[in-house]
Design an enzyme around this catalytic site. Structure first.
Site, PDB file in Angstrom:
ATOM      1  N   LYS A  16       0.837  -1.218   0.000  1.00 32.46           N
ATOM      2  CA  LYS A  16       0.000   0.000   0.000  1.00 32.46           C
ATOM      3  C   LYS A  16       0.866   1.260   0.000  1.00 32.46           C
ATOM      4  CE  LYS A  16      -2.261  -0.816   3.846  1.00 32.46           C
ATOM      5  NZ  LYS A  16      -1.610  -2.075   4.292  1.00 32.46           N
ATOM      6  N   ARG A  91      -9.409   1.587   8.860  1.00 27.16           N
ATOM      7  CA  ARG A  91      -8.962   0.241   9.204  1.00 27.16           C
ATOM      8  C   ARG A  91     -10.021  -0.517   9.993  1.00 27.16           C
ATOM      9  NH1 ARG A  91      -3.104   0.770   9.033  1.00 27.16           N
ATOM     10  NH2 ARG A  91      -2.058  -1.163   9.533  1.00 27.16           N
ATOM     11  N   ARG A 130      11.418  -6.176   4.850  1.00 21.86           N
ATOM     12  CA  ARG A 130      11.132  -4.752   4.642  1.00 21.86           C
ATOM     13  C   ARG A 130      12.075  -3.858   5.449  1.00 21.86           C
ATOM     14  NH1 ARG A 130       5.107  -2.566   4.901  1.00 21.86           N
ATOM     15  NH2 ARG A 130       5.099  -3.319   7.059  1.00 21.86           N
ATOM     16  N   ARG A 163      11.070  -1.600  10.856  1.00 20.66           N
ATOM     17  CA  ARG A 163      10.048  -1.100  11.783  1.00 20.66           C
ATOM     18  C   ARG A 163       9.972  -2.016  12.996  1.00 20.66           C
ATOM     19  NH1 ARG A 163       4.720  -0.187   8.163  1.00 20.66           N
ATOM     20  NH2 ARG A 163       3.847  -1.009  10.087  1.00 20.66           N
ATOM     21  N   ARG A 174      -0.557  -8.634  13.859  1.00 23.86           N
ATOM     22  CA  ARG A 174      -1.049  -7.607  12.934  1.00 23.86           C
ATOM     23  C   ARG A 174      -1.949  -8.239  11.870  1.00 23.86           C
ATOM     24  NH1 ARG A 174       4.100  -5.041  10.799  1.00 23.86           N
ATOM     25  NH2 ARG A 174       2.722  -3.707   9.588  1.00 23.86           N
TER      26      ARG A 174
HETATM   27  P1  AMP Z   1       0.920   0.649   9.136  1.00 20.82           P
HETATM   28  O1  AMP Z   1       2.162   1.419   8.901  1.00 20.82           O
HETATM   29  O2  AMP Z   1      -0.222   1.110   8.288  1.00 20.82           O
HETATM   30  O3  AMP Z   1       1.123  -0.847   9.058  1.00 20.82           O
HETATM   31  O4  AMP Z   1       0.478   0.961  10.649  1.00 20.82           O
HETATM   32  C1  AMP Z   1       1.305   0.613  11.756  1.00 20.82           C
HETATM   33  C2  AMP Z   1       0.480   0.540  13.021  1.00 20.82           C
HETATM   34  O5  AMP Z   1      -0.079   1.833  13.306  1.00 20.82           O
HETATM   35  C3  AMP Z   1      -0.718  -0.386  12.990  1.00 20.82           C
HETATM   36  O6  AMP Z   1      -0.361  -1.727  13.246  1.00 20.82           O
HETATM   37  C4  AMP Z   1      -1.608   0.217  14.059  1.00 20.82           C
HETATM   38  O7  AMP Z   1      -1.154  -0.109  15.367  1.00 20.82           O
HETATM   39  C5  AMP Z   1      -1.382   1.695  13.871  1.00 20.82           C
HETATM   40  N1  AMP Z   1      -2.361   2.269  12.902  1.00 20.82           N
HETATM   41  C6  AMP Z   1      -2.102   2.723  11.644  1.00 20.82           C
HETATM   42  N2  AMP Z   1      -3.220   3.146  11.034  1.00 20.82           N
HETATM   43  C7  AMP Z   1      -4.222   2.955  11.935  1.00 20.82           C
HETATM   44  C8  AMP Z   1      -5.620   3.174  11.905  1.00 20.82           C
HETATM   45  N3  AMP Z   1      -6.241   3.681  10.811  1.00 20.82           N
HETATM   46  N4  AMP Z   1      -6.339   2.859  13.013  1.00 20.82           N
HETATM   47  C9  AMP Z   1      -5.748   2.359  14.105  1.00 20.82           C
HETATM   48  N5  AMP Z   1      -4.445   2.101  14.203  1.00 20.82           N
HETATM   49  C10 AMP Z   1      -3.672   2.401  13.135  1.00 20.82           C
END
Ligand code: AMP
Length: 224
Positions: A16, A91, A130, A163, A174
Site C-alpha cells: 500500500k 482500518r 522490509r 520497523r 497484525r
Molecule cells: P501501518 O504502517 O499502516 O502498518 O500501521 C502501523 C500501526 O499503526 C498499525 O499496526 C496500528 O497499530 C497503527 N495504525 C495505523 N493506522 C491505523 C488506523 N487507521 N487505526 C488504528 N491504528 C492504526
C-alpha cells in the site's frame, strides 16, 4: 466534477505504502499514511506517540476517535482540495463510517477503494525483508527490491531500518487484527460499488500499471 479521493486497502506488507507513494507522484496528491503519522509521533515523543507506541508494538489498533481526528484535519486541509490518497485508513468499520461523515460534511465522496489482495504467506515473507528510511520514507525489501548500497537509502544515503512492528512476533498479531477488523471493509466498499481489486503478488510496477489503468478508465467514465 469530482476530486480524486482514493483509499488503499490491504493487509500489512501488501505494498500500500509503495503504491501510494507512486500514485501521489502521478496525480500530485497528498498521501496520508496513518502508520507513518503515528511513527513520526512516536519519534517526536508527542502525547499521540506515547499513547500509540505500546498499541503499535503489540499489533493492535489505535482507538478509532484518535485516528479519525488525525486524518480529519488533513482531509479538510487546503492541500487535499483536489483529492488525497489514504494508506492505512480506514482500518475498521467505525473509521469508515466516520470518514463518510467527514466527507459528507465537506460535500465530497470517495472516488475508489483499491484493494491490494495479498495472501498471508506472501505478507510474512515480505515483511521480514522490509526496510525503510526514516528520513525519506522510501521503502525497500532486502530480498525483492534491495537498495543500491546495502543498508542505505538510494535517495540520500540515509540509514535503512526495520520497523519495530515488523518483527516476526508482532506480524502474526497484525495479520490477525487485519482479518478481524479491517477485512470487513472489503464488503463495506464492495456493496457501494467502490471496490477495485488488484493482485498484490504481482510486481510493484505491474500493480502500479494496473491501478493507473483502472483509475484512467474510471475517470473517463466519470468525466474527471
Ligand atoms: P501501518 O504502517 O499502516 O502498518 O500501521 C502501523 C500501526 O499503526 C498499525 O499496526 C496500528 O497499530 C497503527 N495504525 C495505523 N493506522 C491505523 C488506523 N487507521 N487505526 C488504528 N491504528 C492504526
Amino acid at each position: 466534477m469530482s476530486d480524486l479521493n482514493l483509499i488503499l486497502l490491504g493487509p500489512p506488507g501488501a505494498g500500500k505504502g509503495t503504491q501510494a507513494q507512486r500514485l501521489a507522484k502521478d496525480f500530485e496528491l497528498p498521501h496520508y499514511a496513518t502508520g507513518d503519522i503515528l511513527r513520526q509521533a512516536v519519534d517526536d515523543g508527542t502525547e499521540l506517540g506515547k499513547q500509540a507506541k505500546p498499541i503499535m508494538d503489540s499489533g493492535g489498533l489505535v482507538p478509532d476517535d484518535i485516528i479519525t481526528g488525525v486524518i480529519g484535519e488533513r482531509i479538510a486541509s487546503s492541500e487535499a482540495a483536489d483529492g488525497f490518497i489514504l494508506d492505512g485508513f480506514p482500518r475498521t468499520i467505525p473509521q469508515a463510517e466516520a470518514l463518510d461523515v467527514l466527507l459528507e460534511r465537506l460535500g465530497r465522496r470517495i472516488f475508489a477503494v483499491m484493494l491490494i489482495d495479498t495472501p498471508d504467506e506472501e505478507v510474512i515473507k515480505r515483511i521480514s525483508g522490509r526496510r525503510f528510511s526514516k528520513k525519506t520514507g522510501q521503502i525497500y525489501n532486502i530480498h525483492f527490491d534491495p537498495p543500491k548500497h546495502e543498508g542505505r537509502c538510494d535517495v540520500d544515503g540515509s540509514e535503512l531500518v526495520q520497523r519495530d512492528d515488523d518483527r516476526p512476533e508482532v506480524v502474526s498479531d497484525r495479520l490477525a487484527t487485519y482479518h478481524a477488523q479491517t477485512a470487513p471493509l472489503i464488503d463495506y466498499y464492495d456493496q457501494r460499488g467502490l471496490l477495485r481489486r488488484f493482485d498484490g503478488t504481482r510486481s510493484v510496477t505491474e500493480v502500479h500499471d494496473h491501478i493507473r489503468a483502472t483509475l484512467a478508465t474510471l475517470r473517463l467514465e466519470e468525466g474527471i
